[in-house]
Design a protein around this motif. Structure first.
Motif, PDB file in Angstrom:
ATOM      1  N   LEU A  45       1.751   3.572   0.020  1.00 50.27           N
ATOM      2  CA  LEU A  45       1.384   2.361   0.776  1.00 50.27           C
ATOM      3  C   LEU A  45      -0.021   1.904   0.381  1.00 50.27           C
ATOM      4  O   LEU A  45      -0.287   0.701   0.242  1.00 50.27           O
ATOM      5  CB  LEU A  45       1.450   2.622   2.283  1.00 50.27           C
ATOM      6  N   LEU A  46      -0.926   2.873   0.192  1.00 46.64           N
ATOM      7  CA  LEU A  46      -2.319   2.528  -0.124  1.00 46.64           C
ATOM      8  C   LEU A  46      -2.498   2.092  -1.573  1.00 46.64           C
ATOM      9  O   LEU A  46      -3.403   1.326  -1.884  1.00 46.64           O
ATOM     10  CB  LEU A  46      -3.231   3.729   0.168  1.00 46.64           C
ATOM     11  N   THR A  47      -1.645   2.591  -2.448  1.00 45.98           N
ATOM     12  CA  THR A  47      -1.879   2.314  -3.873  1.00 45.98           C
ATOM     13  C   THR A  47      -0.877   1.345  -4.494  1.00 45.98           C
ATOM     14  O   THR A  47      -1.135   0.806  -5.564  1.00 45.98           O
ATOM     15  CB  THR A  47      -1.832   3.628  -4.692  1.00 45.98           C
ATOM     16  N   ALA A  48       0.268   1.134  -3.827  1.00 44.01           N
ATOM     17  CA  ALA A  48       1.311   0.327  -4.477  1.00 44.01           C
ATOM     18  C   ALA A  48       1.730  -0.898  -3.673  1.00 44.01           C
ATOM     19  O   ALA A  48       2.725  -1.550  -4.024  1.00 44.01           O
ATOM     20  CB  ALA A  48       2.532   1.207  -4.766  1.00 44.01           C
ATOM     21  N   THR A  49       1.008  -1.190  -2.573  1.00 40.47           N
ATOM     22  CA  THR A  49       1.332  -2.426  -1.834  1.00 40.47           C
ATOM     23  C   THR A  49       0.056  -3.253  -1.683  1.00 40.47           C
ATOM     24  O   THR A  49      -1.031  -2.694  -1.515  1.00 40.47           O
ATOM     25  CB  THR A  49       1.898  -2.144  -0.419  1.00 40.47           C
ATOM     26  N   PRO A  50       0.168  -4.571  -1.723  1.00 39.31           N
ATOM     27  CA  PRO A  50      -1.019  -5.409  -1.528  1.00 39.31           C
ATOM     28  C   PRO A  50      -1.383  -5.496  -0.053  1.00 39.31           C
ATOM     29  O   PRO A  50      -0.491  -5.452   0.806  1.00 39.31           O
ATOM     30  CB  PRO A  50      -0.570  -6.775  -2.053  1.00 39.31           C
ATOM     31  N   PRO A  51      -2.679  -5.626   0.271  1.00 40.36           N
ATOM     32  CA  PRO A  51      -3.065  -5.792   1.679  1.00 40.36           C
ATOM     33  C   PRO A  51      -2.329  -6.964   2.317  1.00 40.36           C
ATOM     34  O   PRO A  51      -2.115  -7.992   1.673  1.00 40.36           O
ATOM     35  CB  PRO A  51      -4.573  -6.070   1.601  1.00 40.36           C
ATOM     36  N   GLY A  52      -1.901  -6.760   3.559  1.00 39.39           N
ATOM     37  CA  GLY A  52      -1.209  -7.826   4.285  1.00 39.39           C
ATOM     38  C   GLY A  52       0.244  -8.001   3.870  1.00 39.39           C
ATOM     39  O   GLY A  52       0.884  -8.986   4.239  1.00 39.39           O
ATOM     40  N   VAL A  53       0.762  -7.047   3.141  1.00 42.49           N
ATOM     41  CA  VAL A  53       2.148  -7.166   2.675  1.00 42.49           C
ATOM     42  C   VAL A  53       3.106  -7.350   3.859  1.00 42.49           C
ATOM     43  O   VAL A  53       2.938  -6.722   4.914  1.00 42.49           O
ATOM     44  CB  VAL A  53       2.544  -5.917   1.836  1.00 42.49           C
ATOM     45  N   ASP A  54       4.066  -8.247   3.699  1.00 42.35           N
ATOM     46  CA  ASP A  54       5.071  -8.431   4.744  1.00 42.35           C
ATOM     47  C   ASP A  54       6.089  -7.291   4.628  1.00 42.35           C
ATOM     48  O   ASP A  54       6.490  -6.916   3.517  1.00 42.35           O
ATOM     49  CB  ASP A  54       5.777  -9.781   4.551  1.00 42.35           C
ATOM     50  N   ALA A  55       6.497  -6.774   5.796  1.00 42.00           N
ATOM     51  CA  ALA A  55       7.414  -5.621   5.785  1.00 42.00           C
ATOM     52  C   ALA A  55       8.719  -5.940   5.052  1.00 42.00           C
ATOM     53  O   ALA A  55       9.325  -5.049   4.459  1.00 42.00           O
ATOM     54  CB  ALA A  55       7.707  -5.173   7.212  1.00 42.00           C
ATOM     55  N   PHE A  56       9.134  -7.210   5.094  1.00 42.93           N
ATOM     56  CA  PHE A  56      10.409  -7.563   4.464  1.00 42.93           C
ATOM     57  C   PHE A  56      10.237  -8.146   3.059  1.00 42.93           C
ATOM     58  O   PHE A  56      11.195  -8.631   2.458  1.00 42.93           O
ATOM     59  CB  PHE A  56      11.182  -8.550   5.343  1.00 42.93           C
ATOM     60  N   PRO A  58       9.658  -8.033  -0.990  1.00 47.55           N
ATOM     61  CA  PRO A  58       9.942  -7.070  -2.061  1.00 47.55           C
ATOM     62  C   PRO A  58       8.700  -6.262  -2.440  1.00 47.55           C
ATOM     63  O   PRO A  58       8.815  -5.196  -3.043  1.00 47.55           O
ATOM     64  CB  PRO A  58      10.377  -7.967  -3.234  1.00 47.55           C
ATOM     65  N   ASP A  59       7.526  -6.754  -2.074  1.00 48.57           N
ATOM     66  CA  ASP A  59       6.293  -6.010  -2.381  1.00 48.57           C
ATOM     67  C   ASP A  59       6.100  -4.805  -1.466  1.00 48.57           C
ATOM     68  O   ASP A  59       5.234  -3.966  -1.731  1.00 48.57           O
ATOM     69  CB  ASP A  59       5.065  -6.928  -2.252  1.00 48.57           C
ATOM     70  N   ASN A  60       6.844  -4.757  -0.362  1.00 48.27           N
ATOM     71  CA  ASN A  60       6.798  -3.535   0.452  1.00 48.27           C
ATOM     72  C   ASN A  60       7.547  -2.443  -0.312  1.00 48.27           C
ATOM     73  O   ASN A  60       8.340  -2.722  -1.210  1.00 48.27           O
ATOM     74  CB  ASN A  60       7.427  -3.773   1.830  1.00 48.27           C
ATOM     75  N   ILE A  61       7.264  -1.215   0.047  1.00 46.08           N
ATOM     76  CA  ILE A  61       7.973  -0.098  -0.580  1.00 46.08           C
ATOM     77  C   ILE A  61       8.716   0.678   0.501  1.00 46.08           C
ATOM     78  O   ILE A  61       8.417   0.549   1.692  1.00 46.08           O
ATOM     79  CB  ILE A  61       6.995   0.864  -1.291  1.00 46.08           C
ATOM     80  N   VAL A 114      10.486   6.520  -4.413  1.00 43.69           N
ATOM     81  CA  VAL A 114       9.775   5.308  -4.015  1.00 43.69           C
ATOM     82  C   VAL A 114      10.616   4.121  -4.466  1.00 43.69           C
ATOM     83  O   VAL A 114      10.869   3.956  -5.670  1.00 43.69           O
ATOM     84  CB  VAL A 114       8.375   5.232  -4.662  1.00 43.69           C
ATOM     85  N   VAL A 115      11.058   3.332  -3.491  1.00 45.28           N
ATOM     86  CA  VAL A 115      11.876   2.163  -3.818  1.00 45.28           C
ATOM     87  C   VAL A 115      10.980   0.935  -3.814  1.00 45.28           C
ATOM     88  O   VAL A 115      10.297   0.658  -2.823  1.00 45.28           O
ATOM     89  CB  VAL A 115      13.028   1.987  -2.800  1.00 45.28           C
ATOM     90  N   HIS A 116      10.977   0.210  -4.918  1.00 43.74           N
ATOM     91  CA  HIS A 116      10.173  -1.004  -5.060  1.00 43.74           C
ATOM     92  C   HIS A 116      11.106  -2.219  -5.155  1.00 43.74           C
ATOM     93  O   HIS A 116      12.256  -2.108  -5.555  1.00 43.74           O
ATOM     94  CB  HIS A 116       9.361  -0.975  -6.359  1.00 43.74           C
ATOM     95  N   VAL A 195      13.757  -2.301   6.504  1.00 37.60           N
ATOM     96  CA  VAL A 195      13.099  -2.400   5.191  1.00 37.60           C
ATOM     97  C   VAL A 195      14.142  -2.119   4.101  1.00 37.60           C
ATOM     98  O   VAL A 195      14.220  -2.816   3.086  1.00 37.60           O
ATOM     99  CB  VAL A 195      11.907  -1.421   5.102  1.00 37.60           C
ATOM    100  N   MET A 196      14.968  -1.107   4.349  1.00 39.29           N
ATOM    101  CA  MET A 196      16.027  -0.759   3.380  1.00 39.29           C
ATOM    102  C   MET A 196      16.991  -1.941   3.211  1.00 39.29           C
ATOM    103  O   MET A 196      17.353  -2.311   2.089  1.00 39.29           O
ATOM    104  CB  MET A 196      16.765   0.485   3.891  1.00 39.29           C
ATOM    105  N   GLY A 197      17.358  -2.539   4.348  1.00 38.56           N
ATOM    106  CA  GLY A 197      18.253  -3.700   4.302  1.00 38.56           C
ATOM    107  C   GLY A 197      17.619  -4.879   3.581  1.00 38.56           C
ATOM    108  O   GLY A 197      18.288  -5.606   2.844  1.00 38.56           O
TER     109      GLY A 197
END
Lengths: 605, 91
Positions: A45-56, A58-61, A114-116, A195-197
């Motif tokens: 979460l700290l290294t592979a998502t941008p700050p403020g990422v929306d939970a839904f 594709p940038d969430n993991i 890790v699913v991206h 998130v998976m959905g």
């Protein structure tokens, strides 16, 4: 080559947007310092998502995170976590699960997934040891979990594969959708199923055939033997009833969450506790990987007398006295949180309705705690005329009506009618309804609190106030359960601190001492805190809802001042700033978290 | 004149029904599954009952006396129903 025990140093990355997979090595040092679980989730979460990422987005993991103990042949080592940014609390999301899937993943040679990204069409992932395939999952979309498991085992020709999946509720982005595995085990909290959905990932099937390497097999065996030979002294209650065997005790003490936490006693408690379940509808006790405690209830109910018979083991299956529902034993049975959230919390004393509600939550994929609590909020709002038949499409939301709860569960999971509002979770629903319905909320950081009243149970106060996920009851804000979460060890096993250390050292050969073990947990907590703060959490979110300032007949309310004292003490004890809760630079250095300083710098001022 | 203790000892014992739940079930008499009868001296308290049953008195044990929360000092009377629970959480 370094001898590795307990892990493989292999993280599987799956990018669903690009349809590719790759393997990452985190290095041996990483596993010793972080263990896995929560720290693995927080790391990405700290290294592979941008700050403020929306939970839904594709940038969430979405991270499937066993730990170094997961898959070791010892009781309690069947746990894994599932995490990402939460659509419910808008911050750190994590649910934990037992069963067999996490151990199977380890036995396939992986320490995590890790699913991206997000797939364009429904997919599933098939992992057979080192081979990984992203496959079309269109035929699985919309199906309940039992059907998905049947189809995949048939199509893969692997009856022994283990499957984790989001239900139809995850597909529909219900904010408290769960990720289940083995049909009856769930990473229930914080909406990871949604998130998976959102990634159109229906399932991950795994078959692993490689035993996890163990440093000291004899040492581990002696711990396993201790559990089985002292079952009577240490795990009798769990073994016989699972959780929920002491609900009458909690009720006597005036601490049973009743009618949306408004009351502390439920008169009909003996109708819906684990003792009643065992006497009437329980047909078996199930286990997790390598565990002799076997604390998982399995229940069965038939709707019609002519279908009542015996299970394969010869146990009689009873009938719903009102002939309404069949409850499928594939989906296990309700543990304490589910019994309480779908029973006393909504005033329901109809045991078959509680069992049916639990089965539907598992099959459709929603968290029983958030589900029951969101319905309890709605029932109180209905009682106060803040919700009317116009809002509900003509449904009445009366306390104690089990049939309504069952119906609402289907409507929530399918986002049908009034269920669409409740699928947002109680906090967002209250914000939409307004009119003061916010004062019936029992959420912390947007997540519905579990079924332990902090007015009654002092040790729950810190858990609810400071757990990184919000209203979480598992006391994972402290090193003991926090550390167990990171290595994949069950909280229910009555291991002493020394035994937990012995277990981890037997698996890994690390020879850790207590201080090093506590640091493992401290790292995970600090990282989850950093992520929450990067996403906008502040001290103001570390509070209980107003309902808990009200007194219960047997317990005084909790003032904001008393809550604040607990929070400050917790921050300081963990080396976080006593005012803001930001892990201090000195603490970051002491824990060796320098590589996450960018996240600390990104915390909004 | 007999003193108070002698008087108490000469009284017939009180008869209770006791049910042990959760982890306390390991203290059930052999072959017993549900509630079971216990005789204890007149004037005995919950604390005395715990001792008589061989249950180490941890403060986390909850005791019900005829459906209400009892304290360790609660006195027991003939025909009382006692329920005891060890705490269980989670799930």
């Amino acid at each position: 080559m370094t001898e590795r025990y307990g892990y493989w140093d292999r993280i599987l990355h799956v990018d669903l947007t690009e349809g590719r997979t790759w393997t990452e090595s985190l290095g041996d040092d990483w596993f010793r310092r972080f263990g896995g679980g929560r720290a693995l989730i927080a790391h990405y979460l700290l290294t592979a998502t941008p700050p403020g990422v929306d939970a839904f987005s594709p940038d969430n993991i979405l991270v499937f995170a066993p730990g170094v103990a997961t898959g070791a042949p010892v009781p309690g080592a069947g746990r894994h976590s599932v995490g990402g940014k939460s659509p419910l609390n808008n911050g750190y999301g994590e649910g934990e699960s037992g069963g067999y899937w996490g151990a199977e993943l380890k036995r396939a040679g992986w320490d995590g997934i890790v699913v991206h990204g997000a797939a364009a069409t429904p997919t599933y992932v098939w992992i057979k040891d080192g081979d990984v395939e992203i496959r079309d999952g269109s035929h699985l979309w919309g199906k309940v979990s039992g059907d998905v498991e049947d189809i995949l085992r048939e199509e893969l020709g692997e009856q022994r594969c283990r499957i984790t999946q989001c239900g139809p509720a995850g597909e529909k982005l219900v904010r408290y959708a769960l990720v289940s595995n083995d049909l009856n085990e769930v990473a229930g909290r914080t909406g990871m199923g949604a998130v998976m959905g959102s990634k159109k990932l229906k399932a991950i099937a795994v078959r692993g055939t490689q035993p996890v390497p163990i440093a000291d097999k004899a040492g581990l065996m002696s711990i396993a033997k201790w559990v089985s030979s002292t079952l009577d002294e240490n795990h009798r209650g769990f073994h016989e009833y699972g959780t929920g065997g002491a609900m009458q005790g909690k009720n006597l003490e005036g601490g049973m969450p009743t009618l949306n936490y408004r009351e502390g006693r439920f008169e009909q408690i003996a109708l819906v506790d684990a003792i009643a379940v065992a006497e009437q509808y329980r047909v078996d006790m199930g286990a997790c990987y390598a565990c002799s405690v076997r604390c998982k209830k399995v229940v069965a109910v038939e709707a019609r007398q002519e279908d009542a018979g015996l299970t394969r083991k010869g146990k009689a299956i009873n009938v719903d006295p009102e002939g309404r529902w069949r409850v499928d034993p594939r989906y296990g049975g309700p543990e304490y949180e589910s019994l309480a959230a779908l029973g006393p919390s909504v005033g329901v004393a109809d045991l078959v309705a509680v069992l049916k509600s639990n089965e539907l939550c598992n099959a459709l994929g929603i968290d029983t705690i958030s589900t029951g609590t969101t319905i309890a909020w709605a029932m109180e709002a209905w009682e106060k005329n803040l919700l009317t038949a116009q809002d509900t499409g003509g449904m009445e939301l009366n306390w104690g009506d089990g049939g309504t709860v069952v119906k609402l569960i289907e409507m929530i999971a399918n986002r049908e009618g009034f269920g669409d509002l409740l699928a947002e979770g109680s906090e967002r629903a209250a914000a939409k309804v307004g009119k003061g319905s916010e004062r019936f909320l029992t959420t912390v950081k947007g997540m519905e609190m579990a079924m332990h009243d902090p007015r009654h149970m002092e040790r729950m106060r810190g858990s609810y106030l400071t757990a990184p996920t919000g209203g979480d009851h598992m006391q994972q804000h402290e090193y003991k359960n926090g550390g167990r979460n990171q290595v994949g060890l069950c909280h229910f096993l009555a291991y002493s601190d020394q035994q937990s250390l012995d277990l981890i050292n037997s698996v890994t050969g690390w020879g850790m001492d207590q201080a090093e073990w506590e640091q493992v947990s401290d790292r995970g907590l600090a990282m989850a805190r950093l992520f929450n703060m990067r996403e906008g959490t502040t001290r103001a979110d570390d509070r209980l809802p107003a309902r808990f300032e009200e007194a219960l007949p047997m317990h005084p309310g909790l003032s904001p001042e008393s809550q604040s004292e607990i929070v400050t003490e917790y921050y300081v004890r963990h080396g976080w700033d006593g005012e803001t809760g930001i892990p201090t630079e000195a603490t970051m250095n002491a824990l060796g978290l320098g590589s996450y300083k960018a996240a600390r710098a990104a915390i909004p001022v | 004149m007999p003193n108070q203790e002698q008087q108490t000892q000469s009284l017939p014992p009180v008869r209770l029904r006791v049910a042990l739940h959760a982890d306390l079930r390991r203290f059930l008499p052999q072959g017993v599954n549900g509630a079971f009868p216990v005789e204890i001296r007149t004037g005995a308290t919950v604390s005395d009952l715990l001792e008589a049953l061989g249950i180490p008195d941890r403060e986390t044990i909850t005791v019900g006396l005829n459906g209400e929360l009892a304290t360790r000092e609660s006195e027991l009377h003939d025909s009382d129903d006692i329920t005891m629970f060890s705490p269980m959480e989670g799930g």
